[in-house]
Design a protein around this motif. Structure first.
Motif, PDB file in Angstrom:
ATOM      1  N   LEU A 374       0.828  -1.200   0.000  1.00 17.28           N
ATOM      2  CA  LEU A 374       0.000   0.000   0.000  1.00 17.28           C
ATOM      3  C   LEU A 374       0.865   1.252   0.000  1.00 17.28           C
ATOM      4  CD1 LEU A 374      -2.687   1.419   0.393  1.00 17.28           C
ATOM      5  CD2 LEU A 374      -2.725   0.651   2.739  1.00 17.28           C
ATOM      6  N   LEU A 375       2.080   1.085   0.547  1.00 13.92           N
ATOM      7  CA  LEU A 375       2.995   2.241   0.609  1.00 13.92           C
ATOM      8  C   LEU A 375       3.306   2.789  -0.782  1.00 13.92           C
ATOM      9  CD1 LEU A 375       5.642   1.329   3.311  1.00 13.92           C
ATOM     10  CD2 LEU A 375       4.170   3.333   3.273  1.00 13.92           C
ATOM     11  N   ILE A 378       1.371   5.701  -1.660  1.00 13.16           N
ATOM     12  CA  ILE A 378       1.673   6.932  -0.929  1.00 13.16           C
ATOM     13  C   ILE A 378       2.991   7.515  -1.427  1.00 13.16           C
ATOM     14  CG2 ILE A 378       2.124   7.871   1.376  1.00 13.16           C
ATOM     15  CD1 ILE A 378       0.295   5.618   2.446  1.00 13.16           C
ATOM     16  N   ARG A 379       3.989   6.621  -1.578  1.00 12.27           N
ATOM     17  CA  ARG A 379       5.283   7.052  -2.121  1.00 12.27           C
ATOM     18  C   ARG A 379       5.492   6.389  -3.471  1.00 12.27           C
ATOM     19  NH1 ARG A 379       8.033   4.877   2.834  1.00 12.27           N
ATOM     20  NH2 ARG A 379       7.376   6.271   4.463  1.00 12.27           N
TER      21      ARG A 379
ATOM     22  N   SER B  48       4.126  11.742   5.960  1.00  9.38           N
ATOM     23  CA  SER B  48       3.607  10.498   5.357  1.00  9.38           C
ATOM     24  C   SER B  48       4.134   9.269   6.078  1.00  9.38           C
ATOM     25  CB  SER B  48       3.983  10.431   3.873  1.00  9.38           C
ATOM     26  OG  SER B  48       3.304  11.440   3.175  1.00  9.38           O
ATOM     27  N   SER B  49       5.383   9.348   6.558  1.00  8.94           N
ATOM     28  CA  SER B  49       5.944   8.215   7.309  1.00  8.94           C
ATOM     29  C   SER B  49       5.189   8.029   8.615  1.00  8.94           C
ATOM     30  CB  SER B  49       7.423   8.461   7.610  1.00  8.94           C
ATOM     31  OG  SER B  49       8.152   8.423   6.424  1.00  8.94           O
ATOM     32  N   LEU B  51       2.115   8.849   9.173  1.00  9.84           N
ATOM     33  CA  LEU B  51       0.810   8.287   8.810  1.00  9.84           C
ATOM     34  C   LEU B  51       0.927   6.776   8.567  1.00  9.84           C
ATOM     35  CD1 LEU B  51      -2.166   9.423   7.672  1.00  9.84           C
ATOM     36  CD2 LEU B  51      -1.180   8.587   5.549  1.00  9.84           C
ATOM     37  N   SER B  52       1.987   6.388   7.837  1.00  9.87           N
ATOM     38  CA  SER B  52       2.192   4.962   7.533  1.00  9.87           C
ATOM     39  C   SER B  52       2.402   4.158   8.808  1.00  9.87           C
ATOM     40  CB  SER B  52       3.408   4.773   6.623  1.00  9.87           C
ATOM     41  OG  SER B  52       3.252   5.533   5.471  1.00  9.87           O
ATOM     42  N   LEU B  57       1.407   0.357   8.394  1.00 13.36           N
ATOM     43  CA  LEU B  57       2.044  -0.012   7.119  1.00 13.36           C
ATOM     44  C   LEU B  57       3.553  -0.122   7.273  1.00 13.36           C
ATOM     45  CD1 LEU B  57       0.183   2.360   4.624  1.00 13.36           C
ATOM     46  CD2 LEU B  57      -0.309  -0.016   5.136  1.00 13.36           C
ATOM     47  N   GLU B  58       4.084   0.641   8.225  1.00 12.92           N
ATOM     48  CA  GLU B  58       5.532   0.657   8.440  1.00 12.92           C
ATOM     49  C   GLU B  58       5.799   0.437   9.913  1.00 12.92           C
ATOM     50  OE1 GLU B  58       8.595   3.383   6.264  1.00 12.92           O
ATOM     51  OE2 GLU B  58       6.648   4.372   6.185  1.00 12.92           O
TER      52      GLU B  58
END
Lengths: 825, 219
Positions: A374-375, A378-379, B48-49, B51-52, B57-58
Motif C-alpha cells: 500500500l505504501l 503513498i510514495r 507520510s511516514s 501516517l504509515s 504499514l511501516e
C-alpha cells in the motif's frame, strides 16, 4: 461468490486488453503444438500396441543376425511348444532387363505359426487365405514387385542360378509387424528352394517364431538374454513393438523442437508479464487500502491467471483435436489402420506439464507481487525489474522441458549453449552501444544523442526488449536456415556424391566380378573399404542394453550389427578428434577408434573395453582414439575402425562398401551382374535420390508446419514487445510534444530507438546463429556451415525494417492522442 | 467500544547511499475513533511516514505502536483490515466504472448487496448520474469524491488520508473536505489527515505540526 465473480470479471477484462490477448494466444499456440504432438503420439502408440497383438504371427519372436547353433536351437525348441525358422535377406531380383531390390523371406514348413497368409493370382485379384508358405521351387512376390518386374503367376525367375516359379501374389503375412514401417518390396520362398551359399550376405536375419504360453515366453526371454547377447526377443505378452522406440525417438526430436518454440513463447509471455505485473501490483495495493490481505489479493491474481490458462487450454484442445485428425489422415499411408481418437491421459499430462512450465515463468512475477505494498500508493519506491530472476526462471523452465523430451544431450546442450552465448553477446552489445552512444552524444545537440540518452536511462527495459527480439530472431533465423540447408543438401545429394552407383555391400568374390564387369562396360570403381559386420554387445564387461544408458538413435542402431572397418592410416575422409591413432603396421590389434558423436551418445571414454560379436565370436578392443567425418574426400566413413592387423583375427568373410561411376550404356548391363550375384547390394544414385525425395517430402511437411509455428510465435513476440512498451512510449511522446517537439520529431526519435534496438537484436541473432551453425551443423547433420553473406545481410535488413515498421505504426497511433491524454496515462 | 492507536516514543529514519536521514525522535500521541486529527508540516518532515506508522504499514525504527480495536490490542494486519485510505492521486481502478470502484471493497469482503450499498453512497456523494463513467471520464474532484466514498463504504474504524486535496482547486478541495469530515462524524470513525492545507487542517478536532523532528499542537 463475489470474489469469484471479481476474478471472472478480471479475466474477462484482461482478454479485452492487447497484452491479455497476446498472452492467451501465446499460451494457446504452445499448448496446441504440444497437445497435437501428444495426441498423435498416443494414437500411434495405441496402434502399435494393437498391432503387436494381431500381427506378430506367433507368441514370441527371437531375432538373431547369425543363425543359432544346433545346441542353441535345440534349447529353444525344448522351451517352446512349436518353432518356425525364417530367414530374411536383401537381394536383387531380376526378370529380363527389369530389376528391383527386394527383402526375401525364406520360410520352413511350420510357417506361419499363427494367422494366415493372404495371396492371389494377380496383383488386383481377390485375396484368399492360406495356412502355409510357398512350396519348394516356388516364389511369391508382393503385388508392387510383380508389377515392377512385369511377371505373372507361372513365370520363372532366376535367383543365383536357381530357377523359381512365381506361385502367387503375396498380399499379407501374419508376422508382418516384424517388417515394421518399411515399404521395401517383399518376396517369399521356401528355405529348401535355395542352396545355403545363395544367401551368404551379411544382411541375413534369422527369426525364430515360437508358440509359447506366458511362462514359457518369460523363460525363453531370460534364456536368450543370457546365452544370445546379439539377439532380440519380442513377446506378445507385455512386449514392446519394434517400432515403438523408433516413434519414441521421433517424438523426442519433435519435443526438442518444441523447446525452441517454448523459448520463444517464454519471451513473449515475459514481455506481457511486465505490464501484467505492474497492473496487478497496483490492484493489490488498492485492495490493501480496503483492508484486503495480500494473500487474498495474490490468490485472486493467481485465479485470474489460471482462468486465462484454462481458456487457452480449451482453445488449444479444440484446435489440437482438429489438427490431430488431419495428421492421422496423412499418416495412414505409413501406419495403415491408424485411427484418430482423443486420449485423455496423455492430453492431461501435456496440459499439466505446460501448466507447470508456465507457472515457473510466472514465479518471479508472483514473488514481486507478494511484495506489493500500500505504501507504493503513498510514495513512489524504486522498483527493480528482477531481470536476473526472470532469466533464471525462464532458463529453468526451458531446461525442464528439454529434460522431459530430449534424448540427444549433445544437440540439446549445443542448442542451449548457442542461445546462452547469443544472450551474453546481446547484453554486452546493448550495454556497450548505448553507453558509448550516450557518451558520444553528451556534448552534441539533436535527436540522435537524445535518443541514446533516453535509452541509457531505460537500459534495463531496453536490454529486455533487445534480448526478447534478438532471441526470437536467432531462433527464427536458425530454424529457417537449417531447414533451407537441410533441404538443399538432400536435394543436392546427387551432385556432391562421388560416383553414381553405391556399392553398399559386396563380398570379396563379388568384388572380383564387379571389377571384371566394370572393365567390360567402361565403368570405374571409385572407392572401396573393407569391413565385417560386428555387433557391440558389452562395454567394460557390462551388457550394452542393461538399461543404464540414455536412449538415443546411436544406441538404437547398436541393436543391429554395425560395420567394423580396419585401416592403418587415418582415412582421408576422417579427422582425428581425440586420443591417439595407432602407429602404422602395429601388432597391437586390440585398439579401436570410434566416431566422436557415437562416443558421446554412448557415454564412452578412452580406455573403455568394447566387446563385439563377430560371426558369433566375441572380440575385445580398447578405445584409444576418436574420429569425425571430414567432407571433401569421399562419402564413406565408419563409426568404428581398428588396425589392419585385427583382420587376421576375425573368423568372418570380408565385405566391402564403395562407389562406382557408370557411363550411360553400362546401366543396361546391371541386370546381368545381379543375375550372377543376387545378394550384391548396389544402390543406383537415382534410387537413392528417390528415397531422399520421399524422406524430403515428409521432412518438408513437418518443417513447414514447424516454421509456421515459429513465425506465429515470432509475431507474438513482436506484438508483445510493442504493446509492452507502448505505455512508456506514449508518456515519453506526450512529454516531448508538451515541450514543443513536432509529430515528425517524435516519429524520428522513435525510429532511432527502434532502429538501434532492432540492429543490436539482429546482430545478436546473426552471431547466435553463426555459433549454433558452427556447433550443430557438423556435429549433428554432417553439413559444413557456410552462411551466404547476402542472405544473412538480407535477413538483418528485413528484421530491422519489420521492427521499425511495427514501431512506426505503433508510434503513429499513439501520437494521434492529444498531449493531455498522453500525460494522463 | 474503545478503538484507538497509541504511538509511544517513536523514532524513524531512513538510509540513503551516503547518509542516514533522521525524520523524528521520541514522538508520542494517541489517535481515537470518533476524532479527527490533522498532521501538518513542511515537505520532507516525515508526515507520510508518521501516517504509515500509525496505519500499521511501516514499523518505526524505535518506540512502540499499539492498536486497540473493540478494546483489545490487535496486530497491524487486523488494524489494516479495519482501516480505509484516501490518496492524493485518488487511485481508482481505471478499468472499473464509478459504481464498480465503489462496490469493489464490499465485494472483496463478500457482501452480496455491494452494488445496492455502492449506489446509495454514490447518491450521497452527489454522483448518481456518473455511475457508469470510468475514472478518466470524471473530473479530479469527482474522482476524489468516489475515492472518499470508497474508503468509508465498508465502515472502517479509522481512515487515513494522505494529502487528499493536494490535487484539487480551492473550491473542489472545500467540497471534498466537507464530505470527508461529514462522513467521518456520521460513521464515528477516526480520521487522520496529512496535509499542507491550513484550511483543511482547521476542520480537524486536533491539528499537530510535525517540524524538525518534533510533534506539537499547531497554532
Amino acid at each position: 461468490m463475489n470474489r469469484w465473480r471479481l476474478i471472472l470479471e478480471g479475466s474477462w477484462r484482461s482478454l479485452g486488453e492487447s497484452d491479455g490477448r497476446i498472452s492467451l494466444a501465446t499460451q494457446a499456440a504452445l499448448l496446441f503444438f504440444l497437445l497435437t504432438l501428444s495426441l498423435t503420439s498416443a494414437s500411434i502408440q495405441r496402434y502399435l500396441a494393437d498391432n503387436l497383438d494381431q500381427m506378430l504371427g506367433s507368441d514370441l519372436v527371437v531375432e538373431s543376425h547369425s543363425p543359432l547353433t544346433a545346441a542353441e536351437e535345440t534349447a529353444l525348441r525344448s522351451q517352446a511348444q512349436r518353432v518356425s525358422v525364417t530367414q530374411l535377406s536383401d537381394i536383387t531380383l531380376t526378370h529380363g532387363d527389369k530389376w528391383a531390390r527386394v527383402k526375401l523371406k525364406l520360410v520352413d514348413d511350420a510357417y506361419p505359426l499363427q494367422g494366415n497368409l493372404q495371396i492371389g493370382d494377380t496383383p488386383v485379384a481377390t485375396q484368399r487365405a492360406v495356412s502355409a508358405g510357398p512350396r519348394t521351387g516356388e516364389i511369391w512376390l508382393d503385388s508392387r514387385l510383380a508389377t515392377q518386374l512385369q511377371v505373372r503367376v507361372g513365370d520363372v525367375l532366376a535367383l543365383g542360378g536357381t530357377q523359381l516359379r512365381l506361385g502367387a501374389i503375396l498380399f499379407h503375412e501374419p508376422d508382418r509387424i516384424m517388417e515394421g514401417h518399411s515399404t521395401t518390396m517383399r518376396a517369399m520362398a521356401h528355405a529348401e528352394s535355395l542352396g545355403s551359399a545363395a544367401l551368404g550376405g551379411t544382411k541375413v536375419r534369422t527369426r525364430y517364431l515360437a508358440a509359447a504360453d506366458a511362462s514359457q515366453q518369460q523363460a525363453i526371454e531370460a534364456w536368450a538374454g543370457k546365452t544370445l547377447p546379439g539377439a532380440s526377443v519380442i513377446r506378445k505378452d507385455g512386449g514392446e513393438h519394434p517400432l515403438a522406440s523408433f516413434w519414441k525417438r521421433t517424438e523426442n526430436f519433435l519435443g526438442l523442437a518444441s523447446v525452441i518454440l517454448f523459448f520463444m513463447g517464454a519471451v513473449a509471455l515475459d514481455m506481457t508479464n511486465r505490464r501484467w505485473l505492474a497492473k496487478m501490483r497496483y490492484r493489490l495495493a488498492i485492495y490493501a487500502s480496503f483492508g484486503t490481505r495480500t494473500r487474498t489479493g495474490m490468490l485472486m491474481a493467481l485465479g485470474e491467471w489460471l482462468i486465462g490458462f484454462l481458456v487457452a487450454a480449451l482453445l488449444a484442445a479444440l484446435l489440437a483435436a482438429l489438427a490431430h485428425a488431419l495428421i492421422v489422415a496423412q499418416m495412414q499411408v505409413q501406419f495403415p489402420g491408424l485411427q484418430a481418437a482423443w486420449h485423455w491421459q496423455p492430453a492431461a499430462r501435456t496440459v499439466g506439464l505446460v501448466f507447470l512450465l508456465l507457472l515457473a515463468l510466472q514465479v518471479p512475477s508472483l514473488i514481486q507481487l507478494s511484495r506489493a505494498s500500500l505504501l507504493s500508493l503513498i510514495r513512489n519506491p524504486a522498483e527493480s525489474s528482477h531481470v536476473w530472476q526472470r532469466l533464471v526462471w525462464s532458463f529453468a523452465a526451458v531446461a525442464l522441458l528439454a529434460a522431459a523430451y530430449s534424448d540427444n544431450w549433445l544437440l540439446t546442450g549445443m542448442t542451449l549453449a548457442a542461445i546462452a552465448s547469443a544472450l551474453a553477446l546481446m547484453i554486452a552489445l546493448t550495454w556497450s552501444l548505448i553507453r558509448l552512444g550516450d557518451l558520444w552524444g553528451r556534448r552534441r545537440a539533436g535527436l540522435l544523442p537524445f535518443a541514446f540518452f533516453m535509452m541509457r536511462r531505460r537500459l534495463l527495459a531496453k536490454s529486455a526488449q533487445v534480448l526478447g527480439l534478438g532471441l526470437c530472431g536467432l531462433l527464427l533465423l536458425f530454424s529457417l536456415m537449417l531447414m533451407r540447408d537441410l533441404g538443399a543438401t538432400m536435394e543436392g545429394y546427387g551432385r556432391s556424391h562421388d560416383g553414381n552407383l553405391m556399392i553398399s555391400e559386396a563380398k570379396a568374390e563379388q568384388i572380383e566380378g564387379i571389377r571384371r564387369w566394370a572393365g567390360e562396360t567402361g565403368s570405374t570403381v571409385r572407392a572401396l573399404r573393407p569391413f565385417v559386420p560386428a555387433q557391440l554387445v558389452a562395454v567394460n564387461g557390462q551388457p550394452l542394453f542393461d538399461g543404464s544408458r540414455q536412449p538415443s538413435d546411436t544406441l538404437a542402431t547398436m541393436r543391429d550389427p554395425i560395420r567394423l572397418s580396419w585401416t592403418n592410416e587415418l582415412p582421408l575422409s576422417n579427422s582425428l578428434t581425440g586420443g591417439r591413432w595407432w602407429p602404422d603396421a602395429t601388432e597391437d590389434w586390440q585398439q579401436i577408434s570410434a566416431e566422436s558423436e557415437v562416443m558421446t551418445d554412448l557415454g564412452l571414454n578412452y580406455g573403455d573395453r568394447l566387446t563385439y560379436q563377430i560371426n558369433g565370436k566375441p572380440y575385445e578392443f580398447r578405445l584409444v582414439a576418436s574420429h569425425a567425418y571430414k567432407p571433401g574426400n569421399g562419402s564413406i566413413t565408419f563409426w568404428f575402425q581398428v588396425p589392419q592387423s585385427a583382420r587376421a583375427q576375425f573368423d568372418a568373410g570380408t565385405l566391402y562398401m564403395g562407389s562406382m561411376e557408370l557411363p550411360a550404356p553400362a546401366w543396361d548391363g546391371l541386370a546381368a551382374l545381379w543375375q550372377q550375384y543376387p545378394t550384391l547390394s548396389l544402390v543406383p544414385l537415382k534410387e537413392l535420390t528417390e528415397r531422399f525425395d520421399r524422406t524430403l517430402d515428409i521432412v518438408t511437411r513437418l518443417t513447414g508446419g514447424y516454421a509456421a509455428m515459429i513465425l506465429l510465435l515470432a509475431l507474438f513476440v513482436l506484438a508483445a514487445s510493442v504493446s509492452g512498451f507502448s505505455a512508456d512510449d506514449r508518456q515519453k511522446n506526450g512529454l516531448l510534444m508538451s515541450m514543443g517537439l513536432r509529430n515528425s520529431d517524435c516519429l524520428r526519435l522513435n525510429f532511432y530507438e527502434w532502429g538501434a534496438t532492432a540492429l543490436i537484436a539482429a546482430c545478436g541473432a546473426v552471431a547466435g546463429t553463426w555459433i549454433a551453425g558452427a556447433l550443430i551443423y557438423q556435429a549433428q547433420f554432417r553439413l559444413t556451415y557456410n552462411p551466404d553473406p547476402l542472405w544473412v545481410a538480407g535477413v538483418v535488413v528485413a528484421m530491422v525494417a519489420a521492427v521499425c515498421l511495427v514501431g512506426y505504426l505503433a508510434c503513429r497511433r499513439s501520437l494521434k492522442v492529444s498531449v493531455r491524454d498522453l500525460l494522463t496515462t | 467500544m474503545q478503538n484507538m492507536i497509541e504511538l509511544q516514543a517513536i523514532s524513524h529514519h531512513f538510509d540513503t547511499a551516503s547518509e542516514r536521514i533522521e525524520l523524528f525522535h521520541g514522538l508520542s500521541c494517541t489517535i481515537r475513533a470518533g476524532e479527527t486529527l490533522a498532521i501538518v508540516g513542511p515537505s520532507g518532515a516525515g508526515k507520510s511516514s508518521l501516517l504509515s506508522i500509525a496505519a500499521g504499514l511501516e514499523v518505526p525504527s524505535g518506540g512502540t505502536v499499539r492498536f486497540i480495536i473493540d478494546g483489545a490490542e490487535v496486530d497491524a494486519l487486523t488494524m489494516r483490515a479495519n482501516s480505509g485510505f484516501i490518496f492524493q492521486q485518488f487511485h481508482l481502478m481505471p478499468e472499473l466504472d464509478a459504481i464498480g470502484n465503489l462496490a469493489l471493497p464490499l465485494r472483496l469482503k463478500g457482501n452480496r448487496d455491494a452494488f445496492d450499498i455502492a449506489a446509495r453512497w454514490l447518491d450521497k456523494v452527489g454522483l448518481r448520474d456518473r455511475a457508469r463513467h470510468r475514472p478518466h471520464q470524471l473530473s479530479g474532484g469527482e474522482q476524489q469524491r468516489i475515492a472518499v466514498a470508497r474508503a468509508f463504504v465498508t465502515a472502517p474504524r479509522f481512515i487515513f488520508a494522505d494529502e487528499p486535496t493536494g490535487n484539487l482547486d480551492i473550491h473542489t478541495s472545500d467540497s471534498v473536505a466537507g464530505l470527508m469530515f461529514d462522513c467521518a462524524r456520521e460513521t464515528g470513525c477516526g480520521l487522520v489527515i496529512v496535509t499542507h492545507s491550513e484550511a483543511l487542517a482547521a476542520r480537524a478536532d486536533t491539528s499537530l505540526l510535525l517540524a524538525a523532528g518534533k510533534l506539537e499542537l499547531a497554532e
